[in-house]
Each structure stands twice: as C-alpha cells, then as structure tokens.
Design a protein around this motif. Structure first.
Motif, PDB file in Angstrom:
ATOM      1  N   ALA A   1       0.822  -1.210   0.000  1.00 46.16           N
ATOM      2  CA  ALA A   1       0.000   0.000   0.000  1.00 46.16           C
ATOM      3  C   ALA A   1       0.857   1.262   0.000  1.00 46.16           C
ATOM      4  CB  ALA A   1      -0.939  -0.006   1.207  1.00 46.16           C
ATOM      5  N   VAL A   2       1.889   1.295   0.830  1.00 46.23           N
ATOM      6  CA  VAL A   2       2.744   2.484   0.915  1.00 46.23           C
ATOM      7  C   VAL A   2       3.451   2.736  -0.415  1.00 46.23           C
ATOM      8  CG1 VAL A   2       4.753   3.499   2.044  1.00 46.23           C
ATOM      9  CG2 VAL A   2       3.059   2.251   3.403  1.00 46.23           C
ATOM     10  N   VAL A   3       4.027   1.678  -0.988  1.00 46.78           N
ATOM     11  CA  VAL A   3       4.760   1.827  -2.255  1.00 46.78           C
ATOM     12  C   VAL A   3       3.807   2.175  -3.395  1.00 46.78           C
ATOM     13  CG1 VAL A   3       6.239   0.665  -3.933  1.00 46.78           C
ATOM     14  CG2 VAL A   3       6.551   0.230  -1.481  1.00 46.78           C
ATOM     15  N   TRP A   4       2.687   1.466  -3.458  1.00 51.16           N
ATOM     16  CA  TRP A   4       1.743   1.651  -4.561  1.00 51.16           C
ATOM     17  C   TRP A   4       1.129   3.042  -4.562  1.00 51.16           C
ATOM     18  CZ3 TRP A   4      -3.582   2.504  -4.762  1.00 51.16           C
ATOM     19  CH2 TRP A   4      -4.198   2.283  -6.007  1.00 51.16           C
ATOM     20  N   LEU A   5       0.736   3.512  -3.395  1.00 49.65           N
ATOM     21  CA  LEU A   5       0.188   4.862  -3.313  1.00 49.65           C
ATOM     22  C   LEU A   5       1.195   5.889  -3.820  1.00 49.65           C
ATOM     23  CD1 LEU A   5      -1.554   4.622   0.170  1.00 49.65           C
ATOM     24  CD2 LEU A   5      -2.718   5.200  -1.963  1.00 49.65           C
ATOM     25  N   THR A   6       2.451   5.696  -3.462  1.00 48.69           N
ATOM     26  CA  THR A   6       3.490   6.665  -3.793  1.00 48.69           C
ATOM     27  C   THR A   6       3.830   6.686  -5.280  1.00 48.69           C
ATOM     28  OG1 THR A   6       4.427   6.416  -1.562  1.00 48.69           O
ATOM     29  CG2 THR A   6       5.839   7.425  -3.248  1.00 48.69           C
ATOM     30  N   ILE A   7       3.935   5.504  -5.893  1.00 44.47           N
ATOM     31  CA  ILE A   7       4.406   5.466  -7.288  1.00 44.47           C
ATOM     32  C   ILE A   7       3.282   5.312  -8.300  1.00 44.47           C
ATOM     33  CG2 ILE A   7       6.609   4.499  -6.534  1.00 44.47           C
ATOM     34  CD1 ILE A   7       5.729   1.801  -7.714  1.00 44.47           C
ATOM     35  N   VAL A   8       2.081   4.969  -7.841  1.00 49.09           N
ATOM     36  CA  VAL A   8       0.968   4.768  -8.773  1.00 49.09           C
ATOM     37  C   VAL A   8      -0.151   5.784  -8.548  1.00 49.09           C
ATOM     38  CG1 VAL A   8      -0.759   3.156  -9.670  1.00 49.09           C
ATOM     39  CG2 VAL A   8       1.484   2.307  -8.969  1.00 49.09           C
ATOM     40  N   TYR A   9      -0.731   5.789  -7.344  1.00 41.99           N
ATOM     41  CA  TYR A   9      -1.926   6.612  -7.125  1.00 41.99           C
ATOM     42  C   TYR A   9      -1.625   8.102  -7.157  1.00 41.99           C
ATOM     43  CZ  TYR A   9      -6.198   8.561  -5.321  1.00 41.99           C
ATOM     44  OH  TYR A   9      -7.342   9.305  -5.198  1.00 41.99           O
ATOM     45  N   PHE A  10      -0.627   8.556  -6.411  1.00 40.58           N
ATOM     46  CA  PHE A  10      -0.375   9.997  -6.329  1.00 40.58           C
ATOM     47  C   PHE A  10      -0.019  10.595  -7.688  1.00 40.58           C
ATOM     48  CE2 PHE A  10       1.151   8.999  -1.754  1.00 40.58           C
ATOM     49  CZ  PHE A  10      -0.163   8.887  -1.323  1.00 40.58           C
ATOM     50  N   PRO A  11       0.869   9.971  -8.465  1.00 41.42           N
ATOM     51  CA  PRO A  11       1.131  10.532  -9.802  1.00 41.42           C
ATOM     52  C   PRO A  11      -0.100  10.547 -10.696  1.00 41.42           C
ATOM     53  CG  PRO A  11       2.867   8.997  -9.163  1.00 41.42           C
ATOM     54  CD  PRO A  11       1.767   8.845  -8.155  1.00 41.42           C
ATOM     55  N   LEU A  12      -0.896   9.456 -10.661  1.00 42.06           N
ATOM     56  CA  LEU A  12      -2.068   9.413 -11.532  1.00 42.06           C
ATOM     57  C   LEU A  12      -3.085  10.476 -11.134  1.00 42.06           C
ATOM     58  CD1 LEU A  12      -2.983   7.843 -13.974  1.00 42.06           C
ATOM     59  CD2 LEU A  12      -4.087   6.185 -12.461  1.00 42.06           C
ATOM     60  N   ALA A  13      -3.282  10.669  -9.825  1.00 42.85           N
ATOM     61  CA  ALA A  13      -4.191  11.723  -9.362  1.00 42.85           C
ATOM     62  C   ALA A  13      -3.707  13.092  -9.826  1.00 42.85           C
ATOM     63  CB  ALA A  13      -4.303  11.695  -7.839  1.00 42.85           C
ATOM     64  N   HIS A  14      -2.411  13.312  -9.769  1.00 44.57           N
ATOM     65  CA  HIS A  14      -1.863  14.588 -10.235  1.00 44.57           C
ATOM     66  C   HIS A  14      -2.064  14.760 -11.741  1.00 44.57           C
ATOM     67  CE1 HIS A  14       0.828  18.079 -10.346  1.00 44.57           C
ATOM     68  NE2 HIS A  14       1.301  17.558 -11.467  1.00 44.57           N
ATOM     69  N   MET A  15      -1.812  13.713 -12.492  1.00 42.95           N
ATOM     70  CA  MET A  15      -1.936  13.796 -13.947  1.00 42.95           C
ATOM     71  C   MET A  15      -3.362  14.122 -14.387  1.00 42.95           C
ATOM     72  SD  MET A  15       0.534  10.879 -15.602  1.00 42.95           S
ATOM     73  CE  MET A  15       0.304   9.536 -14.436  1.00 42.95           C
ATOM     74  N   VAL A  16      -4.343  13.621 -13.643  1.00 42.82           N
ATOM     75  CA  VAL A  16      -5.743  13.781 -14.043  1.00 42.82           C
ATOM     76  C   VAL A  16      -6.364  15.060 -13.490  1.00 42.82           C
ATOM     77  CG1 VAL A  16      -8.059  12.778 -13.823  1.00 42.82           C
ATOM     78  CG2 VAL A  16      -6.108  11.304 -14.318  1.00 42.82           C
ATOM     79  N   TRP A  17      -6.072  15.429 -12.252  1.00 39.05           N
ATOM     80  CA  TRP A  17      -6.820  16.477 -11.562  1.00 39.05           C
ATOM     81  C   TRP A  17      -6.048  17.749 -11.248  1.00 39.05           C
ATOM     82  CZ3 TRP A  17      -8.936  12.158  -7.962  1.00 39.05           C
ATOM     83  CH2 TRP A  17     -10.072  11.561  -8.557  1.00 39.05           C
ATOM     84  N   SER A  18      -4.769  17.821 -11.577  1.00 41.80           N
ATOM     85  CA  SER A  18      -3.985  19.005 -11.216  1.00 41.80           C
ATOM     86  C   SER A  18      -3.536  19.783 -12.454  1.00 41.80           C
ATOM     87  CB  SER A  18      -2.750  18.603 -10.397  1.00 41.80           C
ATOM     88  OG  SER A  18      -3.125  18.190  -9.102  1.00 41.80           O
ATOM     89  N   ALA A  19      -3.465  21.103 -12.317  1.00 39.46           N
ATOM     90  CA  ALA A  19      -2.992  21.961 -13.400  1.00 39.46           C
ATOM     91  C   ALA A  19      -1.592  21.535 -13.818  1.00 39.46           C
ATOM     92  CB  ALA A  19      -2.977  23.413 -12.944  1.00 39.46           C
ATOM     93  N   GLY A  20      -1.384  21.401 -15.094  1.00 36.04           N
ATOM     94  CA  GLY A  20      -0.113  20.947 -15.617  1.00 36.04           C
ATOM     95  C   GLY A  20      -0.032  19.447 -15.784  1.00 36.04           C
ATOM     96  N   GLY A  21      -0.985  18.725 -15.207  1.00 38.10           N
ATOM     97  CA  GLY A  21      -0.978  17.267 -15.267  1.00 38.10           C
ATOM     98  C   GLY A  21      -1.118  16.741 -16.685  1.00 38.10           C
ATOM     99  N   PHE A  22      -0.565  15.590 -16.932  1.00 38.05           N
ATOM    100  CA  PHE A  22      -0.487  14.995 -18.255  1.00 38.05           C
ATOM    101  C   PHE A  22      -1.858  14.870 -18.924  1.00 38.05           C
ATOM    102  CE2 PHE A  22       0.202  11.126 -20.992  1.00 38.05           C
ATOM    103  CZ  PHE A  22       1.079  11.715 -21.879  1.00 38.05           C
ATOM    104  N   PHE A  23      -2.841  14.333 -18.194  1.00 38.10           N
ATOM    105  CA  PHE A  23      -4.188  14.176 -18.746  1.00 38.10           C
ATOM    106  C   PHE A  23      -4.996  15.471 -18.637  1.00 38.10           C
ATOM    107  CE2 PHE A  23      -3.475   9.671 -17.169  1.00 38.10           C
ATOM    108  CZ  PHE A  23      -3.066   9.214 -18.410  1.00 38.10           C
ATOM    109  N   PHE A  24      -4.768  16.202 -17.565  1.00 40.36           N
ATOM    110  CA  PHE A  24      -5.482  17.460 -17.344  1.00 40.36           C
ATOM    111  C   PHE A  24      -5.292  18.407 -18.526  1.00 40.36           C
ATOM    112  CE2 PHE A  24      -6.074  21.732 -15.769  1.00 40.36           C
ATOM    113  CZ  PHE A  24      -7.061  21.644 -14.805  1.00 40.36           C
ATOM    114  N   GLU A  25      -4.043  18.543 -18.963  1.00 41.41           N
ATOM    115  CA  GLU A  25      -3.745  19.469 -20.049  1.00 41.41           C
ATOM    116  C   GLU A  25      -4.255  18.975 -21.394  1.00 41.41           C
ATOM    117  OE1 GLU A  25      -2.618  22.466 -19.616  1.00 41.41           O
ATOM    118  OE2 GLU A  25      -2.470  22.134 -17.444  1.00 41.41           O
ATOM    119  N   ARG A  26      -4.531  17.686 -21.508  1.00 40.82           N
ATOM    120  CA  ARG A  26      -5.050  17.133 -22.764  1.00 40.82           C
ATOM    121  C   ARG A  26      -6.567  17.097 -22.797  1.00 40.82           C
ATOM    122  NH1 ARG A  26      -0.121  15.785 -22.129  1.00 40.82           N
ATOM    123  NH2 ARG A  26       1.243  15.170 -23.847  1.00 40.82           N
ATOM    124  N   GLY A  27      -7.196  17.565 -21.720  1.00 43.05           N
ATOM    125  CA  GLY A  27      -8.643  17.652 -21.712  1.00 43.05           C
ATOM    126  C   GLY A  27      -9.368  16.350 -21.463  1.00 43.05           C
TER     127      GLY A  27
END
Length: 433
Positions: A160-186
């Motif tokens: 859980a600790v490793v997965w949250l750090t390397i999988v969940y947090f980056p994906l949440a940033h990519m989708v829901w944060s300004a500058g995120g990989f998916f966020f900027e692609r709409g």
C-alpha cells in the motif's frame, strides 16, 4: 460552465486555487468561504469514509469463506489507515502541489503552510485534503479484493505504501492538477474512472497473478459465506457513492445535483441489467448478481457523473453491467486467473467502459453538458489515450509494488495458514464464535 470545468470536472477546477500560477479567468474573483459548500463537502467526506469502513469491508468480506471474513475486515481497515497517514505526510503534496506533468512537488509535505483559513476554492483546504484523502484510502482498499484469502497482512501494508506513492499519487496529479499529463489534454474524469477504478482494477489483476491461485481453486467450491453482509456492504457503498460522485462537484451546486441523479439512474439500470442477463442466460436472478450490477453501475458512472445526462447514465450503466457479467462469467473462467472478488472484472472493466463512454455521454445529444460544437470523435481519442496510459501505469506500478512487498516481508501466507484460514492464522481471531 467555465472552460476548465468542461474539460476535467469541477474537482480539477477547484484544485487550481491551490497554485500561484493560474489562468487569468481564474483570477477574476478572490476565493471566499462558502459555508453551504463547506457543509456539503464535510458530509461528502464522511460518506466516502463510510464506503470504506464498513461498506467495502462488509461487501468483500461476505464474498469470502467464513474463515477469512475477519482478515478482510482487518485488511481494509489497516490499508485505509495507512493511506491516510501517507496522504497527509507526502501524498497530498505529490498529488496537488506544483504543476509538473507527471507528479507534484514537495511544497506541501506534511501539509506545510496550510492553516484553517487557507481556502481551496470556496471550501477550507483542510476539507479538500480530507475529501481527497478518502479517495486515496478507498482506492488502495479496493485492490485487496483481488488478493483475498491468501495474501499476507504485512505484505499488503508494504504494498500500500509503495503503490500509493508510485501509482496513485502521480495518476491523481496527472488527471486532476494543473499541468498534469491528462489534465492538459482535456481528459474527462469527474470522480475517478481512471484514478480510482481502472487503477484499482488493473492493480488487483496484477496482484492476483503474482500471488497465484488459492489452494483448491477452481476445483473446490468457494461460495460467498454471507450474502447478507455483502448486501449491507453494497447498500453502504451506494449511499457513500453520493459523497464520492456528487462530492466531486466540490460544492452544493447544480453539478452535484447532476452527479447525484446520475448515481441513482446508472446504478439502478446496471442492477436490473445484470438480473435480466442472468435470466436470459438460463440462470436464476440472484442477489449476488444484483449486488454486482450495482457496483458495475456505480463504477461506470464515476467518470461521467457530472459529464452525462440521466438517460446517458442509464445507457452507460446497463452496458457496463452486461459487459462485466460476460467477463466475470465467461472470460475470467476461460483465462483461469483467481481474482477473488472480481475487482478487475467489475472495477477494471466498468472503469474502462466508463472512461471511454464519457466521450459519448458528454455530448448534448445524449443529454450531456457539452456545447453544441462538441466533437465526440476528438474527445473519444483523448479518452482512449488516457485509458490506455492509465492501464499501463497501474500495471507496471502495481507489479513493482507487489514485488517489493514479496521480497521484503513476503506476500503470500503459508499453505498451512491458508488452509486454516487467515482469521486465525494471521490475526489470532475469528469473525464468528
């Protein structure tokens, strides 16, 4: 709707207030506290917590054999608590601080610089942090349904600790944060089709493949020990999902109302569809089927909750239910893997369908909130790309996390403990006396 809300849902729009560099249109008004929005978000946060404990724990637990019921309750509770501590330590900062493409920064490690007066849009930032914390907790907890009845508790906590750090947090940033990989692609993801359900479903599949099959599977019958518990869990999940979906509007507003009615209609359609397809296939309409349909509908509508009209939600929920039924009853047995609670078969499959299908439900012709010039084809390409990347990201990251757990504290219990049951073997207690 403001431009950014049309692209990524209100969650993404409100998250922009956390950063210094924002578009000019977002600076037109100084954020002020709205007590109505705050009250709704406090309630929504508690509703999502109820989805985890006891909702998810009872739903999964009832699907297991009685000798493993308590182990599931402990796993879900343990992972949720670990996720909360990790979230406030570094998870929130990595997910919602900075404007990196794939990950945030350390600007808000241990919630540095946040006070009771700090706002995220119209709500206190502490409330936004708490709401998003419950998302991280339930996503990690969803994974354990795939590995149930043979996974070691300590290994699951390391995972859980490793997965949250390397999988969940980056994906949440990519989708829901300004500058995120998916966020900027709409990419459209109102409440977590990619971040939560594809992520958890694919990770669960990877976990059950690494662990291997339960002893006796599939030759020995392993029916659910308590459909009563599973129904109670299903009901709590459905109720809590209103906080999950309608809460993702981040306010008491029309978007929350749309997400609420869609969470009703898609789920109802999916439950009925599963019962019907069971009957058409020559089986009796079952409570297990109805509960499975409910979850399939809830998962499918998650990315489209604020991006669909009610009848688009009905179509999406019904189609997702039928596809999940086919996968669980036909494809999974043919492939022979042991996903104990069908985490991939329901969360993975319905999450993929919902994340792709939102390109259609967003269109005005399907009752969605899109403009008259909305182009389904272009959005479909974006959704397919986001879905594919999310699948790959989750698969690779989960493989790394499970492997680290395996080679540190171990991942699978001994055959003796598995035969005895994890309740006694792992925890020294029984669910029932």
């Amino acid at each position: 709707m403001t431009p950014i809300k049309k692209i990524c849902g209100v969650a993404g729009a409100t998250a922009l207030s956390l950063f210094a560099a924002v578009p000019a249109w977002a600076q037109e008004e100084v954020p002020t506290l709205d007590t109505g929005d705050t009250g709704w978000m406090l309630v929504s946060t508690v509703l999502v917590l109820a989805m985890i404990v006891p909702g998810l724990a009872l739903f999964y637990g009832g699907l297991l054999r009685a000798k493993n019921m308590l182990s599931m309750l402990t796993q879900v509770l343990g992972i949720a608590c670990v996720a909360m501590l990790v979230w406030v330590s570094w998870g929130y900062s990595l997910a919602f601080s900075g404007e990196g493409t794939f990950i945030g920064d350390g600007g808000k490690l241990f919630l540095a610089g946040i006070t009771p007066d700090t706002l995220s849009g119209t709500i206190p930032e502490y409330v936004f942090i708490s709401f998003q914390m419950t998302f991280a907790a339930i996503t990690a907890a969803l994974v354990v349904g795939a590995t149930a009845e043979r996974v070691k508790f300590s290994g699951l906590m390391i995972f859980a600790v490793v997965w949250l750090t390397i999988v969940y947090f980056p994906l949440a940033h990519m989708v829901w944060s300004a500058g995120g990989f998916f966020f900027e692609r709409g990419a459209l993801d109102f409440a977590g089709g990619t971040v939560v359900h594809i992520n958890a479903g694919v990770s669960g599949l990877v976990g059950c493949l690494i662990l291997g099959k339960r002893i006796g599977f599939p030759k020995e019958p392993m029916p659910p020990h308590s459909m009563t518990m599973t129904l109670i869990g299903t009901g709590l999940l459905w109720v809590g999902w209103f906080g999950f979906n309608a809460g993702s509007a981040l306010g008491a507003n029309g978007a929350a109302g749309l997400a609420m009615i869609n969470t009703f209609t898609a789920t109802a359609a999916a439950a009925v569809a599963w019962l019907v397809v069971e009957k058409v296939a020559g089986h009796k309409s079952s409570l297990l089927g109805a509960c499975s349909g409910v979850i399939a509908g809830l998962v499918a509508i998650t990315p489209a909750a604020g991006n669909s009209g009610p009848f688009g939600a009905i179509i999406l929920g019904a189609i997702a239910s039928v596809l999940c039924y086919v996968f669980v009853t036909k494809i999974k047995p043919a492939l022979g893997f042991d996903d104990t609670a069908d985490v991939f078969g329901i969360h993975g499959i319905a999450g993929i369908l919902g994340s792709i299908g939102v390109a259609f439900t967003y269109a005005p012709g399907f009752g969605g909130p899109g403009d008259a010039d909305y182009a389904i084809g272009a959005q479909l390409g974006t959704q397919l790309f986001a879905t594919a990347v999310a699948v790959i990201w989750a698969a690779v990251g989960a493989a790394i996390a499970f492997t680290i757990a395996k080679f540190t504290v171990g991942l699978r219990v001994t055959p003796e403990v598995e035969q005895e049951g994890l309740d006694l073997g792992e925890h020294g207690e029984r669910a029932y006396n």
